[in-house]
Structure formats: C-alpha cells, structure tokens
Motif scaffolding. Structure first.
Motif, PDB file in Angstrom:
ATOM      1  N   SER A  48      -5.009   3.380  10.731  1.00 24.55           N
ATOM      2  CA  SER A  48      -3.803   3.237   9.921  1.00 24.55           C
ATOM      3  C   SER A  48      -4.141   2.264   8.806  1.00 24.55           C
ATOM      4  O   SER A  48      -4.691   1.189   9.068  1.00 24.55           O
ATOM      5  N   GLY A  49      -3.828   2.659   7.579  1.00 26.32           N
ATOM      6  CA  GLY A  49      -4.259   1.865   6.428  1.00 26.32           C
ATOM      7  C   GLY A  49      -3.883   0.396   6.514  1.00 26.32           C
ATOM      8  O   GLY A  49      -4.744  -0.494   6.432  1.00 26.32           O
ATOM      9  N   SER A  50      -2.591   0.133   6.715  1.00 23.75           N
ATOM     10  CA  SER A  50      -2.128  -1.256   6.694  1.00 23.75           C
ATOM     11  C   SER A  50      -2.780  -2.091   7.801  1.00 23.75           C
ATOM     12  O   SER A  50      -2.849  -3.314   7.708  1.00 23.75           O
ATOM     13  N   ARG A 107      -5.669  -4.795   7.301  1.00 24.90           N
ATOM     14  CA  ARG A 107      -5.387  -6.168   6.859  1.00 24.90           C
ATOM     15  C   ARG A 107      -5.168  -7.103   8.043  1.00 24.90           C
ATOM     16  O   ARG A 107      -5.236  -8.320   7.894  1.00 24.90           O
ATOM     17  N   LYS A 131      -2.272   7.521  -0.785  1.00 22.70           N
ATOM     18  CA  LYS A 131      -3.679   7.695  -0.420  1.00 22.70           C
ATOM     19  C   LYS A 131      -4.387   8.544  -1.466  1.00 22.70           C
ATOM     20  O   LYS A 131      -3.805   9.499  -1.981  1.00 22.70           O
ATOM     21  N   SER A 173       6.059   6.431   7.522  1.00 22.18           N
ATOM     22  CA  SER A 173       5.442   5.955   6.277  1.00 22.18           C
ATOM     23  C   SER A 173       4.413   6.974   5.791  1.00 22.18           C
ATOM     24  O   SER A 173       4.282   7.218   4.596  1.00 22.18           O
ATOM     25  N   ARG A 174       3.713   7.602   6.733  1.00 25.50           N
ATOM     26  CA  ARG A 174       2.669   8.554   6.348  1.00 25.50           C
ATOM     27  C   ARG A 174       3.249   9.732   5.576  1.00 25.50           C
ATOM     28  O   ARG A 174       2.746  10.115   4.517  1.00 25.50           O
ATOM     29  N   TYR A 205       0.907  -1.169   0.000  1.00 20.98           N
ATOM     30  CA  TYR A 205       0.000   0.000   0.000  1.00 20.98           C
ATOM     31  C   TYR A 205       0.930   1.199   0.000  1.00 20.98           C
ATOM     32  O   TYR A 205       1.741   1.340   0.910  1.00 20.98           O
TER      33      TYR A 205
END
Ligand code: DP6
Length: 324
Positions: free
Chosen positions: A137-139, A142, A19, A191-192, A16
């Motif tokens: 947080s995106g990840s 999962r 955004k 990472s952001r 990923y």
C-alpha cells in the motif's frame, strides 16, 4: 522463521493521490506525512513447512475474501523476493478503527513487510523495506520511519527510486493530532478506487499535480523551522485540493459527510478564537486536527462537543518500525 513487528499509521500532510503505475504502486506525486503513536498494527508472521496456504487472522478472527487476497498476494511478492515457497500464518492486531480513514492499510502493510522479511531473515535496509512496503500500500512506505517522512515519487519505471526518507525525527517537534471519529463504518469508496477514478477522469487532476511541488517544498521549510501556522495552513489547503479533485471526477464523489464539514467549521472557529488548529482528511469522512500541546484541552473539548462526533483520539508523533 517467525517474527513480530509493530508499525504506526501516518497522516499525510501533503497527500499521495494518484498512481503512475498501479502494479508497482508508483505515485504521480511525492507526499509527506507525520507518523502517529496512537494508532498501530502489531503483526506476527510465522512461515511453516506444513502449511499449504497462508492463514490471516486479524484481531483474533480468521480473515477471508478481499482482505485475505491482499495479504496473500503481498506474501507472494515477499516469497518471490526471498525465493521461497513457504506459506505463513499471519496474526495481526490493530489499534486503529479499520477502514474508517485511519489508514490501517499503512500500519498494516508496514508491519507485514517488516515481520515477513525479518521472519525470513532477509538482509534489507530501511530503504529496501520502504520500497517493499510501498508495493503493499503506497502510504505504508512512509510508516517505516517515525516523525515527519517524505515519500519520493521517483522517476524510474522500475520504482527503485520511489521510497520514503525521514525528514525530521519524532523528537524534532511535539505536534499533536486529534483524530475525530464520526463513524467507524467501512468507507463507501476505498482510497484505491477513488484515487484511480480521479486520475482517470477528474478535470481538476492536473491542477492538483501542478500545485504539489510548491506545497511540498514550503511545508518542509516550515517543519525545519517549526512554523506551526505555515505547516498547518499548507496541510489544510493541500487536503482541500485533494478532495476537490473528487468533485471533478466522473462520476463525481466525495468522502465528506455533513459532520465532516461541521468539524472543519469547528476548526476554523478555533482559529477565529486565536487557537492555531488545522484539519486534514484522508479518503474517508473522519477529520484529523493538528494542534500544539498547550492547546490540547481546548481543542479536545471543542471537537468533542461538535454534534455528530463520536470520539476524539489524541496522538503524538510516533516512531518507526520496531520488532517485538
Ligand atoms: C488519501 O496508500 O491507501 O490517505 O496505495 O492504493 O494502497 P494504495 O492507497 P493508500 O492511499 C492513501 C491515500 C490518502 C493520502 C495519503 O495517505 O497520502
């Protein structure tokens, strides 16, 4: 009004990286990961009438500053979802070296979302939970599931179709991951921040986006038929493409250290010696190496003897969210 949840981190095999909506955390591309049993966060959330503000303790220490703000603004989201104004005491323990590219935000937000929704007795499906977790947080979205997991980018502006789905359970395939620790220092560019700079400025970003759908469909085929060389080589190439975008950003940057490259060469050397092993790297200097159980000893020895490597932590496929 108290609950405890445990969530494992995941390592992205298709990254990923970008955004399309920063506030809702909607990605520019779908991604795919393996949940790892070796690294997890356990979080208790206790909503209490008598609290005037949230309290966050990580590994027995009170947290303030940016990390606290991220947790409390995430709890605001849960509060508005649950229509409550209760504050909470949050206690987390991390079995992950924080912020060294071991995706502690993934296990952290997955555990926080699961514990806080459970504490408030909200009736949420795994899909709801994945969507809610994504907004921390995106990840992390999962990490709701074990094994191989895809996060579907979705197309809707409101993000309702952007959540994770399980691809193959933990038991499907005994793929192992060695986490090679070079430094447990906090990373320089989060990472952001790195992701945003890349989306906004990298001349290589479009190339990245164009390449992901093919990588994703191929790796899914490889996972179904357990073709290790296919899965490993796609994951390694996808990681290199993601990291290449950082070099095309303004100002350019890289997450790699000299030892990162030394480990990449060690892995290529293992392959030259007939041991199938492949690397992947998140937004930090540490390297994760995919291998099969029969090569564990050789892989561990070879990685450990690479100069600059401080630790090698072995992990198997992990499970999804659990409640304690
Ligand atoms: C390189 O999930 O940490 O690890 O959504 O801004 O919290 P935010 O980012 P985060 O980014 C992870 C990026 C990555 C790739 C991946 O895990 O897919």
């Amino acid at each position: 009004m108290k609950a405890t949840a445990k969530a494992h981190t995941n390592i992205a095999l298709i990254k990923y990286w970008g955004k399309r909506n920063d506030a809702l955390i909607l990605p520019t591309n779908s991604s795919l990961s393996l949940t790892l049993d070796g690294f997890y966060t356990k979080t208790s959330v206790h909503f209490k009438e008598e609290l005037n503000e949230d309290v966050f303790e990580l590994d027995q220490e009170i947290v303030t500053g940016v990390a606290y703000e991220r947790v409390t603004s995430y709890l605001d989201l849960i509060r508005s979802f649950a229509r409550t104004d209760l504050h909470a005491e949050v206690q987390s323990t991390n079995a992950v070296p924080t912020a060294a590219g071991f995706a502690s935000s993934a296990s952290g937000f997955a555990a926080l979302a699961a514990a806080s929704t459970k504490a408030l007795d909200l009736d949420v499906t795994d899909t709801d939970l994945s969507r809610l977790t994504r907004q921390g947080s995106g990840s992390a979205c999962r990490s709701i599931y074990g094994g191989f997991v895809e996060w579907k980018e979705g197309t809707r502006d409101d993000g309702l179709d952007s959540y994770a789905v399980p691809i193959a359970p933990q038991e499907h395939w005994d793929v192992r991951v060695a986490a090679v620790v070079l430094t447990a220092r906090e990373k320089d560019i989060s990472s952001r921040v790195g992701m945003k700079r890349t989306v906004d400025t990298s001349v290589f970003y479009q190339g990245w986006l164009d390449s992901v759908p093919h990588d994703l469909s191929e790796i899914k085929d490889g996972i179904q038929v357990k073709d290790f060389e296919k899965v490993g080589s796609i994951a390694e190439a996808n990681c290199l493409k993601m990291h290449a975008t950082t070099l095309g950003a303004t100002p350019p940057f890289t997450y790699w250290h000299d030892t990162t490259m030394a480990v990449m060469q060690t892995v290529q050397g293992l392959r030259a010696d007939g041991i199938p092993a492949y690397f992947t790297i998140d937004a930090g200097p540490n390297v994760k190496v995919l291998y099969l159980p029969e090569h564990e000893e050789k892989v561990q020895q070879t990685l450990s003897s690479t100069p600059g490597v401080t630790d090698v932590i072995l992990s198997r496929a992990g499970s999804g969210i659990s409640y304690v």
